[in-house]
Design a protein around this motif. Sequence first.
Motif, PDB file in Angstrom:
ATOM      1  N   SER A   1       5.030  -7.742 -11.546  1.00 37.31           N
ATOM      2  CA  SER A   1       5.102  -7.289 -10.806  1.00 37.31           C
ATOM      3  C   SER A   1       4.433  -7.879  -9.763  1.00 37.31           C
ATOM      4  CB  SER A   1       4.657  -6.008 -10.902  1.00 37.31           C
ATOM      5  OG  SER A   1       3.476  -5.971 -11.318  1.00 37.31           O
ATOM      6  N   LYS A   2       2.904  -8.705 -10.425  1.00 33.13           N
ATOM      7  CA  LYS A   2       1.902  -9.859  -9.719  1.00 33.13           C
ATOM      8  C   LYS A   2       1.494  -8.956  -8.570  1.00 33.13           C
ATOM      9  CE  LYS A   2       5.261 -13.840 -10.150  1.00 33.13           C
ATOM     10  NZ  LYS A   2       5.675 -14.943  -9.424  1.00 33.13           N
ATOM     11  N   VAL A   3       0.986  -7.780  -8.557  1.00 31.19           N
ATOM     12  CA  VAL A   3       0.633  -6.658  -7.751  1.00 31.19           C
ATOM     13  C   VAL A   3      -1.063  -6.585  -8.392  1.00 31.19           C
ATOM     14  CG1 VAL A   3       2.383  -5.830  -6.828  1.00 31.19           C
ATOM     15  CG2 VAL A   3       0.953  -4.521  -9.219  1.00 31.19           C
ATOM     16  N   PRO A   4      -2.099  -6.196  -7.860  1.00 31.10           N
ATOM     17  CA  PRO A   4      -3.684  -5.881  -8.354  1.00 31.10           C
ATOM     18  C   PRO A   4      -3.633  -4.346  -9.528  1.00 31.10           C
ATOM     19  CG  PRO A   4      -3.754  -5.726  -5.943  1.00 31.10           C
ATOM     20  CD  PRO A   4      -2.272  -6.513  -6.187  1.00 31.10           C
ATOM     21  N   VAL A   5      -4.349  -4.634 -10.322  1.00 27.12           N
ATOM     22  CA  VAL A   5      -4.974  -3.953 -11.101  1.00 27.12           C
ATOM     23  C   VAL A   5      -6.262  -3.454 -10.955  1.00 27.12           C
ATOM     24  CG1 VAL A   5      -4.606  -2.936 -13.855  1.00 27.12           C
ATOM     25  CG2 VAL A   5      -3.015  -4.997 -13.045  1.00 27.12           C
ATOM     26  N   VAL A   6      -5.973  -1.614 -10.622  1.00 23.44           N
ATOM     27  CA  VAL A   6      -7.297  -1.648 -10.119  1.00 23.44           C
ATOM     28  C   VAL A   6      -8.052  -0.858 -11.284  1.00 23.44           C
ATOM     29  CG1 VAL A   6      -9.254  -0.338  -8.532  1.00 23.44           C
ATOM     30  CG2 VAL A   6      -7.162  -1.484  -7.932  1.00 23.44           C
ATOM     31  N   PRO A   7      -9.027  -0.750 -12.387  1.00 22.12           N
ATOM     32  CA  PRO A   7      -9.304   0.172 -13.566  1.00 22.12           C
ATOM     33  C   PRO A   7     -10.426   1.538 -13.069  1.00 22.12           C
ATOM     34  CG  PRO A   7     -10.817  -1.584 -13.512  1.00 22.12           C
ATOM     35  CD  PRO A   7      -9.438  -2.084 -12.548  1.00 22.12           C
ATOM     36  N   VAL A   8      -9.504   2.678 -13.141  1.00 28.98           N
ATOM     37  CA  VAL A   8     -10.660   3.546 -13.535  1.00 28.98           C
ATOM     38  C   VAL A   8     -11.483   4.112 -14.351  1.00 28.98           C
ATOM     39  CG1 VAL A   8     -10.330   5.984 -12.123  1.00 28.98           C
ATOM     40  CG2 VAL A   8      -9.089   3.687 -11.322  1.00 28.98           C
ATOM     41  N   TYR A   9     -12.628   3.738 -14.337  1.00 23.75           N
ATOM     42  CA  TYR A   9     -13.665   4.867 -15.829  1.00 23.75           C
ATOM     43  C   TYR A   9     -14.015   6.447 -14.775  1.00 23.75           C
ATOM     44  CZ  TYR A   9     -16.914   5.061 -19.429  1.00 23.75           C
ATOM     45  OH  TYR A   9     -17.622   4.723 -20.912  1.00 23.75           O
ATOM     46  N   ILE A  10     -13.726   7.367 -16.184  1.00 16.29           N
ATOM     47  CA  ILE A  10     -13.732   7.972 -15.956  1.00 16.29           C
ATOM     48  C   ILE A  10     -14.940   8.624 -17.459  1.00 16.29           C
ATOM     49  CG2 ILE A  10     -13.249  11.111 -16.263  1.00 16.29           C
ATOM     50  CD1 ILE A  10     -10.380   9.563 -15.158  1.00 16.29           C
ATOM     51  N   THR A  11     -16.166   9.194 -17.054  1.00 14.39           N
ATOM     52  CA  THR A  11     -16.851   9.590 -17.745  1.00 14.39           C
ATOM     53  C   THR A  11     -16.870  10.818 -18.998  1.00 14.39           C
ATOM     54  OG1 THR A  11     -18.079  10.327 -15.906  1.00 14.39           O
ATOM     55  CG2 THR A  11     -18.330   8.152 -16.458  1.00 14.39           C
TER      56      THR A  11
ATOM     57  N   LEU B   1     -19.312  14.303 -12.863  1.00 11.08           N
ATOM     58  CA  LEU B   1     -19.058  13.699 -13.887  1.00 11.08           C
ATOM     59  C   LEU B   1     -19.057  12.441 -12.768  1.00 11.08           C
ATOM     60  CD1 LEU B   1     -15.461  12.690 -13.762  1.00 11.08           C
ATOM     61  CD2 LEU B   1     -15.418  15.191 -14.415  1.00 11.08           C
ATOM     62  N   ASP B   2     -18.690  11.256 -13.474  1.00 12.51           N
ATOM     63  CA  ASP B   2     -18.316   9.923 -12.791  1.00 12.51           C
ATOM     64  C   ASP B   2     -17.113   9.081 -13.006  1.00 12.51           C
ATOM     65  OD1 ASP B   2     -21.277   9.985 -11.292  1.00 12.51           O
ATOM     66  OD2 ASP B   2     -21.999   9.928 -12.972  1.00 12.51           O
ATOM     67  N   VAL B   3     -16.772   8.967 -11.824  1.00 16.26           N
ATOM     68  CA  VAL B   3     -15.390   8.192 -11.718  1.00 16.26           C
ATOM     69  C   VAL B   3     -15.862   6.863 -10.860  1.00 16.26           C
ATOM     70  CG1 VAL B   3     -12.868   8.373 -10.974  1.00 16.26           C
ATOM     71  CG2 VAL B   3     -13.942  10.543 -11.636  1.00 16.26           C
ATOM     72  N   VAL B   4     -14.871   5.946 -11.977  1.00 14.60           N
ATOM     73  CA  VAL B   4     -15.839   4.488 -11.283  1.00 14.60           C
ATOM     74  C   VAL B   4     -14.226   3.656 -10.445  1.00 14.60           C
ATOM     75  CG1 VAL B   4     -16.996   2.406 -11.350  1.00 14.60           C
ATOM     76  CG2 VAL B   4     -17.669   4.540 -12.597  1.00 14.60           C
ATOM     77  N   PHE B   5     -13.974   2.830  -9.684  1.00 13.85           N
ATOM     78  CA  PHE B   5     -12.939   2.477  -9.415  1.00 13.85           C
ATOM     79  C   PHE B   5     -13.723   1.096  -9.564  1.00 13.85           C
ATOM     80  CE2 PHE B   5     -11.913   6.371  -7.669  1.00 13.85           C
ATOM     81  CZ  PHE B   5     -10.650   5.823  -7.834  1.00 13.85           C
ATOM     82  N   GLY B   6     -12.886  -0.189 -10.312  1.00 13.00           N
ATOM     83  CA  GLY B   6     -13.817  -1.500 -10.652  1.00 13.00           C
ATOM     84  C   GLY B   6     -12.976  -2.463  -9.785  1.00 13.00           C
ATOM     85  N   GLU B   7     -13.321  -3.572  -9.980  1.00 16.94           N
ATOM     86  CA  GLU B   7     -12.937  -4.697  -9.476  1.00 16.94           C
ATOM     87  C   GLU B   7     -11.278  -4.805  -9.666  1.00 16.94           C
ATOM     88  OE1 GLU B   7     -15.179  -7.989  -9.242  1.00 16.94           O
ATOM     89  OE2 GLU B   7     -16.849  -7.376  -7.347  1.00 16.94           O
ATOM     90  N   PRO B   8     -10.393  -5.672  -9.488  1.00 15.69           N
ATOM     91  CA  PRO B   8      -9.237  -6.042  -9.448  1.00 15.69           C
ATOM     92  C   PRO B   8      -8.950  -6.544 -11.242  1.00 15.69           C
ATOM     93  CG  PRO B   8      -9.202  -5.952  -7.653  1.00 15.69           C
ATOM     94  CD  PRO B   8     -10.373  -5.485  -7.929  1.00 15.69           C
ATOM     95  N   VAL B   9      -8.041  -6.553 -11.812  1.00 14.03           N
ATOM     96  CA  VAL B   9      -8.566  -7.268 -12.994  1.00 14.03           C
ATOM     97  C   VAL B   9      -8.226  -8.887 -12.702  1.00 14.03           C
ATOM     98  CG1 VAL B   9      -7.633  -7.633 -15.468  1.00 14.03           C
ATOM     99  CG2 VAL B   9      -8.497  -5.781 -14.550  1.00 14.03           C
ATOM    100  N   GLU B  10      -9.388  -9.382 -13.587  1.00 11.43           N
ATOM    101  CA  GLU B  10      -8.457 -10.876 -12.758  1.00 11.43           C
ATOM    102  C   GLU B  10      -7.594 -12.108 -13.926  1.00 11.43           C
ATOM    103  OE1 GLU B  10      -8.237 -14.327 -11.853  1.00 11.43           O
ATOM    104  OE2 GLU B  10      -9.862 -13.213 -10.654  1.00 11.43           O
ATOM    105  N   MET B  11      -6.779 -11.720 -13.655  1.00 10.32           N
ATOM    106  CA  MET B  11      -5.677 -12.586 -14.810  1.00 10.32           C
ATOM    107  C   MET B  11      -4.192 -13.598 -13.538  1.00 10.32           C
ATOM    108  SD  MET B  11      -2.698  -9.355 -14.086  1.00 10.32           S
ATOM    109  CE  MET B  11      -3.766  -7.823 -13.788  1.00 10.32           C
ATOM    110  N   ASP B  12      -5.170 -13.968 -12.441  1.00 13.72           N
ATOM    111  CA  ASP B  12      -4.137 -15.406 -11.721  1.00 13.72           C
ATOM    112  C   ASP B  12      -4.202 -16.756 -12.687  1.00 13.72           C
ATOM    113  OD1 ASP B  12      -4.120 -13.772  -9.614  1.00 13.72           O
ATOM    114  OD2 ASP B  12      -6.022 -14.955  -8.756  1.00 13.72           O
ATOM    115  N   ASP B  13      -4.668 -16.128 -13.937  1.00 13.12           N
ATOM    116  CA  ASP B  13      -4.560 -17.927 -14.360  1.00 13.12           C
ATOM    117  C   ASP B  13      -3.492 -17.418 -15.579  1.00 13.12           C
ATOM    118  OD1 ASP B  13      -6.285 -16.285 -16.135  1.00 13.12           O
ATOM    119  OD2 ASP B  13      -7.039 -16.910 -17.076  1.00 13.12           O
ATOM    120  N   LEU B  14      -3.467 -16.348 -15.906  1.00 19.04           N
ATOM    121  CA  LEU B  14      -2.715 -15.877 -16.616  1.00 19.04           C
ATOM    122  C   LEU B  14      -1.031 -15.706 -16.686  1.00 19.04           C
ATOM    123  CD1 LEU B  14      -3.892 -12.814 -18.180  1.00 19.04           C
ATOM    124  CD2 LEU B  14      -4.306 -14.855 -19.496  1.00 19.04           C
ATOM    125  N   ARG B  15      -0.569 -15.049 -14.865  1.00 18.56           N
ATOM    126  CA  ARG B  15      -0.070 -15.333 -14.436  1.00 18.56           C
ATOM    127  C   ARG B  15       0.899 -17.006 -13.759  1.00 18.56           C
ATOM    128  NH1 ARG B  15      -1.812 -10.901 -10.094  1.00 18.56           N
ATOM    129  NH2 ARG B  15      -0.850  -9.043 -10.797  1.00 18.56           N
TER     130      ARG B  15
END
Length: 211
Positions: A146-156, A165-179
Amino acid sequence: MKKNDAGLPYSRTYAVLIPIIAFLLKTILPVRYSGLENLNREGPFILIGNHLSMVDPVLMAVPMKKRQVTFLSKKELSRIPVVGAFLRLLHPIFVDRHASDMEAMRACMKTLRDGGVLGIFPEGTRSHGGTMEHIESGVALMALRSKVPVVPVYITGKIGLFRPLDVVFGEPVEMDDLRQAGVNNETCQELVNRIRVMYKEFAKSRQTKKA
């Protein structure tokens, strides 16, 4: 049928429930969000999260405010009379976890092509931890194609009355090199490894804060 901001089918039930649930998450079911700046983006993207309880989709969807998240849901739930009928009002994508579900894959890719936000729990089922030891390879294939950003969410943890409880939205997963390397078994596996490492870092950071 009325469309939402991405041109996708608009769920009135979803639109009514989200503000109500947002109020509850600020009062009797407190949730502390961080990393919300990582949601400040237009266009399609994928939200991935560790899966601890039935309310995890709600925890991920509330901060999106006016954007509707299309979640993947196991097909078994669609066969439960009351539950299935309610879920259909929210317009999920039902997926067969025990087979290669190409129909669900096509529906996911269409959601992204149409500019939507896709919500996925890559473990395929609920788990007791947050480190994502088992990740379905389909999410990597979808992300690379899809070539779209993937944003990880961590639920504690699990939600409870007056128990934050805490819910963390992380930076998009780096994958430009893989694409750039192309979509194949090796790049998909590498992306799965990167996601797994990212969630181990989330868990490690959480433990450090507790100590």
